[in-house]
Scaffold this motif. Structure first.
Motif: not given
Lengths: 79, 172
Positions: A68-78
């Motif tokens: 399972i991939r774990v992706d880190l996403v910035d909350v500002d990112q659209v």
């Protein structure tokens, strides 16, 4: 369980735990755990040379999330 | 007067260190306990202060096998969890932590094996009168070996660059 475990691990190491959100998304090519954090905390969850992100992936893998991939996403990112 | 002050300062300094390390252990225990609960893993958490470090162990009651998945191959998962736990402590205290985590006795067993390796290398160096070079090891592993060599009455040093740094046991 994996979302909850990952959320706990991330919340414990960031300055803005209330902004942490983890979602499991099932894509055609497999599942992804998406981790959203406050923009100020992104560096923290990545760590030096990606060390912290790698540690998070290792623990998730051990808890049954192998593949399972774990992706880190910035909350500002659209998306 | 100034002497008295100095003494008091250093005394309260060391007990402050102990308190700080105990606090590190408690923060770590909370973080790990939360994870065990979520993952539905049974384990007791033991806290201690060893030298200048907080030490936290997760011990399995009956089904230690379940816990070993948190150790992983060569302790890979254990290292990752230790790293995250140190960060969790740092978040609370604002200070870098050197906390040691052990799970299901992995480090304790490893330490015993390395101590034996150190003793054997010391015996070989004594017998042959030649330096004995060991395989590359992590800083933690080298420290255990150095201590075992010293206990056998010989000296040892480390050579090479990480991650290829290794212990060399010197003949007397």
């Amino acid at each position: 369980m994996l979302e909850e475990a990952l959320e706990h691990l991330v919340k414990g190491i960031v300055d803005n735990p209330d902004d942490v959100q983890v979602d499991m998304r099932t894509l055609r090519r497999g599942s992804v755990l998406e981790v959203r954090v406050h923009p100020d905390d992104l560096g923290k969850v990545i760590g030096r040379n990606g060390r912290t992100a790698r540690a998070l992936r290792t623990v998730v893998g051990a808890l049954g999330g192998r593949g399972i991939r774990v992706d880190l996403v910035d909350v500002d990112q659209v998306r | 007067m100034s002497d008295v002050n100095t003494t008091t300062a250093s005394d309260s300094g060391s007990s402050a260190t102990l308190t700080r390390l105990e606090q590190e252990g408690e923060i770590a225990a909370d973080y790990l306990e939360g994870l065990l609960d979520i993952a539905d893993l049974d384990g007791d958490i033991d806290m201690d202060v060893e030298g200048e470090r907080a030490s936290v162990s997760i011990i399995g009651d009956t089904s230690t096998r379940e816990l070993t998945k948190l150790v992983g191959r060569d302790g890979e998962v254990l290292e990752a969890l230790q790293e995250l736990t140190r960060l969790a402590v740092h978040r609370e205290t604002g200070e870098r932590s050197r906390l040691m985590l052990d799970i299901a006795g992995f480090r304790a067993r490893k330490r015993a094996e390395l101590a034996q390796l150190g003793a054997e290398a010391a015996a070989e160096a004594k017998e042959t009168g030649q330096p004995v070079k060991l395989d590359p090891m992590t800083p933690f592993e080298r420290k255990v070996v150095h201590d075992a060599v010293a206990a056998a009455g010989l000296r040892s040093e480390s050579e090479g660059e990480e991650p290829q740094r290794r212990v060399v046991v010197l003949p007397a």
